[in-house]
Design a protein around this motif. Structure first.
Motif, PDB file in Angstrom:
ATOM      1  N   PRO A 485     -11.650  -3.239  -0.684  1.00 47.42           N
ATOM      2  CA  PRO A 485     -11.176  -3.345   0.702  1.00 47.42           C
ATOM      3  C   PRO A 485      -9.954  -4.261   0.811  1.00 47.42           C
ATOM      4  CG  PRO A 485     -13.110  -4.721   0.403  1.00 47.42           C
ATOM      5  CD  PRO A 485     -12.851  -4.074  -0.929  1.00 47.42           C
ATOM      6  N   LYS A 486      -9.215  -4.386  -0.285  1.00 47.00           N
ATOM      7  CA  LYS A 486      -8.106  -5.329  -0.423  1.00 47.00           C
ATOM      8  C   LYS A 486      -6.791  -4.568  -0.499  1.00 47.00           C
ATOM      9  CE  LYS A 486      -6.287  -8.606  -3.882  1.00 47.00           C
ATOM     10  NZ  LYS A 486      -6.603  -9.381  -5.102  1.00 47.00           N
ATOM     11  N   PHE A 487      -5.766  -5.116   0.167  1.00 46.77           N
ATOM     12  CA  PHE A 487      -4.470  -4.439   0.221  1.00 46.77           C
ATOM     13  C   PHE A 487      -3.343  -5.466   0.120  1.00 46.77           C
ATOM     14  CE2 PHE A 487      -7.608  -2.081   2.529  1.00 46.77           C
ATOM     15  CZ  PHE A 487      -7.418  -0.761   2.129  1.00 46.77           C
ATOM     16  N   TYR A 488      -2.377  -5.192  -0.785  1.00 48.48           N
ATOM     17  CA  TYR A 488      -1.158  -6.004  -0.806  1.00 48.48           C
ATOM     18  C   TYR A 488      -0.315  -5.675   0.418  1.00 48.48           C
ATOM     19  CZ  TYR A 488      -1.927  -7.442  -5.708  1.00 48.48           C
ATOM     20  OH  TYR A 488      -2.412  -7.994  -6.869  1.00 48.48           O
ATOM     21  N   VAL A 489       0.392  -6.700   0.890  1.00 50.43           N
ATOM     22  CA  VAL A 489       1.169  -6.530   2.126  1.00 50.43           C
ATOM     23  C   VAL A 489       2.262  -5.481   1.981  1.00 50.43           C
ATOM     24  CG1 VAL A 489       0.711  -8.865   2.969  1.00 50.43           C
ATOM     25  CG2 VAL A 489       2.697  -8.450   1.501  1.00 50.43           C
ATOM     26  N   THR A 490       2.683  -5.194   0.776  1.00 46.37           N
ATOM     27  CA  THR A 490       3.783  -4.247   0.562  1.00 46.37           C
ATOM     28  C   THR A 490       3.337  -2.797   0.587  1.00 46.37           C
ATOM     29  OG1 THR A 490       3.417  -4.558  -1.814  1.00 46.37           O
ATOM     30  CG2 THR A 490       5.155  -5.874  -0.776  1.00 46.37           C
ATOM     31  N   THR A 491       2.016  -2.556   0.594  1.00 44.02           N
ATOM     32  CA  THR A 491       1.549  -1.180   0.502  1.00 44.02           C
ATOM     33  C   THR A 491       1.574  -0.492   1.864  1.00 44.02           C
ATOM     34  OG1 THR A 491      -0.767  -1.810   0.836  1.00 44.02           O
ATOM     35  CG2 THR A 491       0.046  -1.725  -1.444  1.00 44.02           C
ATOM     36  N   LYS A 492       1.707   0.819   1.798  1.00 46.00           N
ATOM     37  CA  LYS A 492       1.691   1.641   3.018  1.00 46.00           C
ATOM     38  C   LYS A 492       0.356   1.493   3.745  1.00 46.00           C
ATOM     39  CE  LYS A 492       0.934   5.954   2.349  1.00 46.00           C
ATOM     40  NZ  LYS A 492       1.067   7.377   1.914  1.00 46.00           N
ATOM     41  N   HIS A 493      -0.720   1.394   2.965  1.00 47.16           N
ATOM     42  CA  HIS A 493      -2.034   1.322   3.589  1.00 47.16           C
ATOM     43  C   HIS A 493      -2.245  -0.003   4.317  1.00 47.16           C
ATOM     44  CE1 HIS A 493      -3.608   4.610   0.664  1.00 47.16           C
ATOM     45  NE2 HIS A 493      -2.982   5.104   1.711  1.00 47.16           N
ATOM     46  N   PHE A 494      -1.758  -1.100   3.746  1.00 46.24           N
ATOM     47  CA  PHE A 494      -1.812  -2.366   4.473  1.00 46.24           C
ATOM     48  C   PHE A 494      -1.114  -2.227   5.821  1.00 46.24           C
ATOM     49  CE2 PHE A 494       0.072  -6.258   5.962  1.00 46.24           C
ATOM     50  CZ  PHE A 494      -0.924  -7.213   5.806  1.00 46.24           C
ATOM     51  N   LYS A 495       0.058  -1.640   5.810  1.00 46.18           N
ATOM     52  CA  LYS A 495       0.846  -1.529   7.035  1.00 46.18           C
ATOM     53  C   LYS A 495       0.152  -0.655   8.068  1.00 46.18           C
ATOM     54  CE  LYS A 495       5.070  -2.398   4.441  1.00 46.18           C
ATOM     55  NZ  LYS A 495       6.293  -1.834   3.807  1.00 46.18           N
ATOM     56  N   GLU A 496      -0.571   0.373   7.597  1.00 46.14           N
ATOM     57  CA  GLU A 496      -1.340   1.198   8.535  1.00 46.14           C
ATOM     58  C   GLU A 496      -2.407   0.363   9.238  1.00 46.14           C
ATOM     59  OE1 GLU A 496      -2.301   5.649   7.827  1.00 46.14           O
ATOM     60  OE2 GLU A 496      -2.379   4.696   5.853  1.00 46.14           O
ATOM     61  N   PHE A 497      -3.166  -0.402   8.469  1.00 45.83           N
ATOM     62  CA  PHE A 497      -4.185  -1.270   9.060  1.00 45.83           C
ATOM     63  C   PHE A 497      -3.547  -2.329   9.952  1.00 45.83           C
ATOM     64  CE2 PHE A 497      -6.946   0.124   5.484  1.00 45.83           C
ATOM     65  CZ  PHE A 497      -8.084   0.452   6.199  1.00 45.83           C
ATOM     66  N   ASP A 498      -2.517  -2.950   9.457  1.00 47.96           N
ATOM     67  CA  ASP A 498      -1.904  -4.075  10.161  1.00 47.96           C
ATOM     68  C   ASP A 498      -1.336  -3.649  11.510  1.00 47.96           C
ATOM     69  OD1 ASP A 498      -1.235  -6.813  10.253  1.00 47.96           O
ATOM     70  OD2 ASP A 498       0.841  -6.344   9.710  1.00 47.96           O
ATOM     71  N   SER A 499      -0.801  -2.452  11.577  1.00 43.28           N
ATOM     72  CA  SER A 499      -0.218  -1.981  12.836  1.00 43.28           C
ATOM     73  C   SER A 499      -1.265  -1.845  13.935  1.00 43.28           C
ATOM     74  CB  SER A 499       0.484  -0.639  12.620  1.00 43.28           C
ATOM     75  OG  SER A 499      -0.458   0.388  12.328  1.00 43.28           O
ATOM     76  N   LYS A 500      -2.540  -1.728  13.529  1.00 43.68           N
ATOM     77  CA  LYS A 500      -3.638  -1.605  14.500  1.00 43.68           C
ATOM     78  C   LYS A 500      -4.376  -2.930  14.706  1.00 43.68           C
ATOM     79  CE  LYS A 500      -3.320   2.965  14.818  1.00 43.68           C
ATOM     80  NZ  LYS A 500      -3.005   3.679  16.092  1.00 43.68           N
ATOM     81  N   GLY A 501      -3.934  -3.973  13.998  1.00 39.89           N
ATOM     82  CA  GLY A 501      -4.620  -5.256  14.095  1.00 39.89           C
ATOM     83  C   GLY A 501      -5.911  -5.304  13.317  1.00 39.89           C
ATOM     84  N   TRP A 502      -5.996  -4.538  12.218  1.00 34.73           N
ATOM     85  CA  TRP A 502      -7.246  -4.403  11.480  1.00 34.73           C
ATOM     86  C   TRP A 502      -7.201  -5.098  10.121  1.00 34.73           C
ATOM     87  CZ3 TRP A 502      -7.349   1.554  12.562  1.00 34.73           C
ATOM     88  CH2 TRP A 502      -7.719   1.760  13.899  1.00 34.73           C
ATOM     89  N   MET A 503      -6.290  -6.040   9.925  1.00 29.98           N
ATOM     90  CA  MET A 503      -6.252  -6.818   8.688  1.00 29.98           C
ATOM     91  C   MET A 503      -6.589  -8.277   8.982  1.00 29.98           C
ATOM     92  SD  MET A 503      -5.532  -4.857   6.060  1.00 29.98           S
ATOM     93  CE  MET A 503      -5.468  -6.249   4.930  1.00 29.98           C
ATOM     94  N   TYR A 504      -7.341  -8.906   8.071  1.00 32.77           N
ATOM     95  CA  TYR A 504      -7.532 -10.343   8.167  1.00 32.77           C
ATOM     96  C   TYR A 504      -6.218 -11.011   7.760  1.00 32.77           C
ATOM     97  CZ  TYR A 504     -12.536  -9.255   8.332  1.00 32.77           C
ATOM     98  OH  TYR A 504     -13.772  -8.768   8.682  1.00 32.77           O
TER      99      TYR A 504
END
Length: 957
Positions: A485-504
């Protein structure tokens, strides 16, 4: 749940104040009662609710407020079937009755007593109710730290609480802190030998047995240095590196347990290869039992009163362990203390904390404490025995799924197969050597170095992932892949989560870098958001699922955002969650994450069985077809032994599928060095000899775990990499691997039982022999299903061990057929290649054909061993192995019933059917008795029965 709370809110105003016993002081609802105690304190219970969820299932809620919050449980399944109940007033009490329970509630203080239908007391809250509430506010949300005390008789025993590593078994008089961490899986459920269970519905940091935190030594004892001066212990740091350096200083506490506190270690002395001693004396201010917790990485010993209390233990530098011990101290008496520590890395951890003698109100009672809840919730589960209690637990939290049959076979893994060629060549080597295997695992870092969470393969090492998966399938094996359930900030998937406010985001704000390459910044997604869970699965489905991957390995699901952090910072790193603060929702991440993949796969492939393996877990995990393994344990004999009690308590916690890294994950340097030396010289030095025996003994145990799986760091764990053919280690591993596969009809029948009968596969002796008090503290023997008693060997060059034979039955030696009377302890031979295995009278064990993978061929011929001396029965279960048609009734069972008085075996009519079912088969019946003692053999001769689905009764020879 919400409906009931609304019901309570509507009628709260109708509740009458308890002025006298003749006044009505409770409200009967559609599923129980609500009692108002008219307390004005925020630290006492004011409103109490009992909900009847079954004849033997009672939900208790309590709050200092007038109303209950409109929340719902994360662990309890909705729409549990209601049963009839009655409510009466009896003097100062309210009596709630079901068909099998009588529950008494005091009108004066809300204290509850649970009795069976004959009126015998089963469980009682402490006089006065035993409840306390302490207001707490976190991130603007108000709640309570809660404590509940139950009375516990002296002969009570407690099991469960998940999986912990201090090698404790019966928790009576002991305590456990309940939080999630690598190698530690906390499940707030216990089963008592008094035939009840208690499920504590809290998701925050909790404690069982003692509500108090451990304290620093200087806050409990007078400390003296090695010269007798008061105020501190003496710390001595010595290293031979850089010409040799020594440092001596005063230590007012031994607390170097996290990334913050280790900054207090000497900065000028390199810790790797250093020798550290903490010595002096402690003086207690009161007499009694003091409970210590030792936290360590590297090698450590502890001496108290000049006695070795903790023999040498070891953990790798980055993954410390804790170990508990107790000692009785006399007030005013100085007791020498010495800690010998050899750190095993540039960063290493050491700590010793203590609890004073426990207050009388808690001592030896059943105590629960949690840091933050909106209200208090617990579930009382009654039963005739431990199995029916666990059945009640699964009624509340969900049934266990039947794992796919291939999951019952052997799993090969390593940290890690670095290329497509490595994973395929090793699988081919299994097939060439004819070592049975069903599953091979691709661990972490198959992506490009800077792309954790991308779900994309590094093309230079894995040029064609679809071809790789297809090739594995062509070799008749399945593939599991590590999904974090871990994502580097540079990945597309991190950005998908982050855009919705779903990353710690705390790790991002603090630029926390992991251990890969130069270190990369990343974090974990918020699994408490339902929409985030859907996105997590969608990303897997879009990128990995089309490859044909069969199983999902959910690593670091505690969630472990950063190793070795203090508890406060851990909460910051894993929150705030979509449901509230991480303080309140601290322990349930793995449950939410498992739901994401289970529901996701069942939506897109509703008839393909899910298999999940997760490093953490919580109550209810079994409903998501999820197994748990014991994390990154060490390659030590004491760690192997600790897995036995850890696995048994996890099983009693109601989650039937558990496994471990056979051989241990984190490897001592001496074993690595011995492997490298062997690679050069092919000579077996002392350490390499021990390494081979350790792995052989661990396989002997692991073949009888619910799931059979080898994994670890270098040295490699494939059997031929452990030892060559004809070496006793290799031959032993092959023997127990083959035995596991030959027992597949027995094992898969147990998989069916976990679903249909709420069965438990790995069973402490106390489950099956509860009338024998001698088994209550036996943590190193267990039943593998109903018919095989396993006694692992967990010491180097040990060639015998004491085995207790429960008195309720007689026993047969598996290897020789020799009969042994129950109720005695015997010293049993355990040669290098074998561990003691024993079969109880009345056992019926079906043995299948020689196979290289679970679905290689139908079991058209089954040898059925019948161990005479008592009546016995066994139900052979079969279905389509990989789909969910069993949920629609498409499965078959064949009953075997042995009648001792008549000496007959009845094979019953086949019940049910499924596509591909064998219509005809052969059973070879092998009878073992006191008079005709036979060893277990695959080619045993016996009475041959041609079976076409119709009942037959055979007179045994």
């Amino acid at each position: 749940m919400t409906k009931n709370n609304i019901y309570v809110s509507l009628f709260t105003g109708l509740l009458l104040v308890a002025c006298s016993p003749t006044q009505k002081t409770f409200l009967k609802t559609n599923d129980g009662i609500v009692v108002h105690l008219n307390k004005n304190s925020k630290t006492e219970v004011n409103t109490l609710r009992l909900q009847v969820l079954g004849d033997e299932l009672i939900h208790v809620s309590a709050s200092p407020e007038n109303e209950f919050p409109k929340d719902s449980s994360l662990i309890i399944i909705p729409n549990i079937k209601k049963v009839p109940f009655n409510v009466f007033e009896e003097g100062d009490s309210i009596l709630l009755t079901t068909a099998t329970l009588k529950v008494m509630v005091s009108k004066l203080d809300g204290g509850i007593q649970f009795k069976d239908k004959e009126g015998k007391l089963v469980l009682a809250e402490k006089t006065g109710g035993g409840k306390s509430f302490s207001p707490i506010e976190v991130e603007g949300t108000k709640g309570y730290s809660i404590r509940q005390i139950f009375e516990s008789p002296t002969d009570e025993a407690f099991y469960g609480l998940g999986q912990h590593q201090s090698d404790e078994f019966n928790y009576k008089g002991k305590s456990e802190e309940l939080f999630q961490y690598n190698t530690k899986v906390s499940v707030p459920f216990i089963v008592s030998n008094k035939n009840y269970g208690l499920l504590w519905d809290s998701y925050s940091l909790s404690r069982f047995g003692d509500s108090r935190p451990y304290k620093q030594l200087n806050s409990v004892f007078k400390l003296y240095d090695k010269n007798g001066e008061i105020g501190a212990l003496t710390g001595s740091y010595k290293t031979s590196e850089n010409g040799g350096q020594n440092l001596t200083r005063k230590e007012t506490s031994i607390f170097f347990e996290d990334k913050k506190s280790i900054l207090n270690l000497p900065k000028k002395i390199p810790l790797k290869h250093a020798h550290v001693n903490y010595e002096g004396a402690i003086e207690a201010s009161e007499s009694g039992d003091y409970n210590f917790i030792l936290y360590y990485a590297g090698y450590i010993k502890v001496y108290l009163n000049n006695e070795l209390i903790v023999p040498e233990r070891w953990r790798t530098a980055w993954n410390p362990n804790s170990y508990k011990f107790s000692i009785n101290l006399e007030a005013g008496k100085r007791v020498p203390l010495r800690i010998e520590w050899k750190p095993d890395g540039g960063t290493s951890y050491c700590g010793l904390r203590v609890r004073t003698p426990q207050p009388l109100e808690e001592k030896n009672n059943q105590v629960w404490w949690s840091e933050m809840n909106k209200k208090m919730d617990y579930y009382f589960v009654h039963g005739e025995n431990m199995d029916t209690v666990i059945k009640g637990y699964r009624t509340l939290t969900g049934k266990s799924q039947i794992m796919p049959k291939w999951a019952m076979g052997y799993w090969q893994s390593r940290e890690r197969y670095k290329t497509e060629d490595e994973i395929l060549s090793n699988l081919k080597a299994f097939r060439e050597r004819q070592i049975p295997i069903d599953n091979i695992v691709l661990d972490w870092n198959y992506w490009e170095e800077n792309a954790w969470g991308s779900h994309e393969f590094d093309a230079t090492r894995f040029p064609n992932p679809k071809r790789m998966a297809d090739s594995i399938h062509a070799l008749n094996a399945k593939m599991m892949i590590s999904v974090w359930p871990k994502f580097y900030v540079t990945t597309k998937h991190f950005k998908e989560f982050d855009s919705k406010g779903w990353m710690y985001k705390q790790a991002i704000k603090d630029s926390i870098r992991d251990w890969v390459g130069p270190g990369y910044v990343g974090s974990f997604y918020d699994a408490y958001s339902a929409e985030a869970r859907k996105l997590f699965w969608k990303q897997i489905y879009d990128n990995l699922y089309p490859l044909g991957i069969d199983a999902w390995w959910m690593d670091a699901s505690e969630p472990n955002v950063l190793d070795c952090t203090d508890m406060k910072y851990r909460k910051s790193l894993q929150g705030p969650t979509a449901l509230g603060s991480s303080t309140e929702f601290f322990n349930t991440y793995a449950l939410m994450n498992a739901e994401a993949i289970y529901n996701g796969q069942r939506d897109v492939a509703p008839n393909k069985r899910v298999f999940l393996l997760t490093r953490s877990g919580f109550a209810g995990l079994q409903r998501y077809s999820t197994a748990t393994w014991s994390g990154d344990i060490a390659t030590r004999w004491e760690d192997m032994k600790a897995q036995i009690s850890a696995g048994l308590n996890f099983a009693v916690s109601g989650i039937p599928y558990w496994t471990m890294d056979i051989g241990g994950f984190c490897v001592e340097d001496r074993y690595v060095a011995s492997q490298l030396e062997y690679d050069k010289s092919e000579k077996e030095n002392a350490d390499y000899k021990e390494w081979r025996e350790l792995n052989a003994r661990w396989h002997q145990f692991g073949a009888f775990a619910p799931l059979y799986r080898s994994h670890g760091q270098f040295p490699f764990r494939e059997p031929w990499n452990i030892a060559p053919k004809e070496h006793p280690a290799y031959e032993s591993i092959l023997y127990y691997n083959t035995l596991r596969y030959r027992l597949m009809p027995y094992i898969y029948s147990m998989a069916g039982m976990t679903h249909f009968n709420d069965y438990t596969i790995m069973r402490p002796l106390v489950m099956d022999f509860s009338n024998d008090k001698n088994v209550e503290n036996i943590s190193d023997q267990f039943m593998f299903g109903p018919n095989i008693m396993v006694s692992p060997i967990y010491g180097y060059e040990i060639r015998n061990r004491d085995v207790y034979f429960p008195k309720e039955t007689g026993w047969y030696n598996f290897y020789t057929g020799n009969y042994i009377k129950g109720g005695q302890t015997l010293n049993i031979d355990a040669p290098y290649e074998k561990i003691p295995l024993f079969i109880p009278e009345g056992a019926i064990i079906p043995v299948g054909p020689d196979i290289q993978y679970t679905n290689e061929k139908p079991a058209d011929t089954i040898i059925v061993y019948v161990y005479r001396g008592k009546n016995g029965s066994f139900n052979l279960y079969e279905d389509e192995n990989e789909n969910y048609n069993y949920e629609k009734g498409q499965y078959a069972t064949i009953s075997f019933n042995y009648n001792e008085a008549e000496g007959t075996l009845t094979i019953g009519n086949r019940k049910g059917s499924f596509d591909g079912m064998l219509q005809n088969r052969k059973f070879i019946i092998v009878s073992v008795s006191k008079e005709n003692q036979k060893p277990f053999k695959y080619d045993a001769e016996g009475q041959t029965i041609n079976y076409n689905g119709n009942q037959q009764t055979i007179k045994l020879n």
